[in-house]
Design a protein around this motif. Structure first.
Motif: not given
Length: 385
Positions: A191-212
């Motif tokens: 998540v890249l916030p509208a205000d560059p002064a705010d911290g960037v957020l990043g994390f793993d959501c769950g599976p994407a292609n692996g199980l498929m």
């Protein structure tokens, strides 16, 4: 991010992700305002190497020996990709500042602690990426930067995802909240916030292609569901989808990261109990819906004002997933990273070229808002040529 130097600033980035399909390599010039990919090279895993890397994700016999051999085999494939990039570019080895090689993650348990008070050496969390960077440096004659995650884990972080710090310099739009969704074997959201002064957020959501991919290999003997056509032919099994979405990991707050330690064939087999008569295409459709629902829920929860979702990784080439994401996020422009000048299969490899550059320059990365690390650290270890 990149310097304003007029001379080329070349790095090579190598990435083999949780999809376990092969190695992406990029030759990147960082001398401009944004990284410029000069060349992209891909090489598939040999069947036996892929099988061994997959097997090493779970406990087994003689693991240390087998892991060492697999790491060396991977390094040889990395070297082939790097040398192919060098040959195609016409550059001499000394023109490349360094190779960034992530390695192959086979265990990722950053939150594990040894609760046994009798243990004189209580364990912190850990992460394991198979590689042999010394061999890679020997084979290529180029400095290698590897082992990016462990310093972040040592500093109390999750060790992943690391790409969000790179995403900020490439995909951020002033005054606009932008999401970057990487759909590899595992999905992760930046998540890249509208205000560059705010911290960037990043994390793993769950599976994407692996199980498929696993389900497609098991039932169609194909490495993946091309364009998501098989999933699109099936119907979502709503009770199964509800069971999948009840996985506790999905409700955890960031910082968090996951991988095949959790979302693996054994986990899927447990979830499928009671659905033995389901048509395989319907299960595939449900797994696709699981990926979409879990990612969309995180966009809504953590980036409610997001106006643009940039999708990268192999999932960006899955038309069924892309259409489903757009349908579930009608107020958001869902687009491939290619529309931002960086094709989806090049993003992560470019990120590791960038991470190698930050290490060589001894630049500290503050990932506290992403991984939860205690502060800024130089990530990576250098193996000189």
């Amino acid at each position: 991010m990149p310097s304003n130097a007029s001379q080329p600033d070349y790095f090579i980035g190598l990435m083999s992700g949780t999809s376990l399909d092969g190695v992406d390599g990029v030759l990147v010039d960082f001398s401009g305002s944004k990284p410029a990919v000069v060349l992209h090279q891909w090489s598939s895993f040999a069947t036996n190497l892929r099988a061994e890397l997959l097997t090493l994700n779970t406990p087994g016999d003689n693991e240390l020996h087998r892991a060492a051999l697999a790491g060396s085999a991977l390094a040889r494939l990395y070297a082939e990709v790097a040398l192919a990039l060098l040959a195609a570019s016409g550059l001499e080895r000394h023109a490349i500042a360094a190779i960034g090689a992530h390695g192959q993650t086979v265990r990722h348990r950053p939150g594990e602690f040894d609760a046994d008070p009798a243990n004189a050496l209580p364990a912190l969390g850990y992460t394991v990426q198979l590689n042999n960077p010394a061999l890679l440096a020997e084979l290529t004659g180029i400095d290698v930067v590897a082992d990016f995650r462990t310093r972040d884990v040592a500093a109390g972080g999750q060790g992943a995802p690391l790409a969000p710090a790179f995403h900020r310099g490439v995909f951020a739009q002033p005054g606009q909240t932008v999401g970057v969704l990487n759909l590899g074997g595992i999905s992760n959201l930046t998540v890249l916030p509208a205000d560059p002064a705010d911290g960037v957020l990043g994390f793993d959501c769950g599976p994407a292609n692996g199980l498929m991919d696993h389900w497609c290999q098991q039932h169609r003997s194909q490495p993946f569901d091309a364009a998501g056509a098989w999933a699109a032919s099936g119907r979502t099994i709503e009770p199964l989808l509800a069971r999948l979405l009840a996985e506790p990991y999905l409700a955890l707050p960031p910082p968090k990261s996951t991988g095949r330690d959790l979302f693996n064939p054994a986990w899927l087999a447990t979830q499928l109990q009671g659905f033995g008569q389901a048509a395989p295409a319907d299960v595939q459709a449900t797994l696709a819906a699981f990926t979409v629902h879990s990612c969309v829920a995180d966009v809504r929860r953590h980036a409610p004002d997001c106006t643009r979702l940039v999708v990268c990784g192999g999932g960006a080439l899955n038309g069924h997933l892309m259409h489903s994401l757009q349908a579930a996020l009608p107020g958001v422009a869902v687009e491939s990273s290619a529309e931002q000048g960086l094709p989806p299969l090049q993003v992560e490899a470019t990120a590791f070229a960038w991470l190698a550059r930050t290490c060589v320059r001894r630049e500290k990365l503050d990932l506290k808002s992403i991984t939860g690390a205690r502060g800024a650290r130089v990530l990576g270890a250098v193996y000189p040529a």
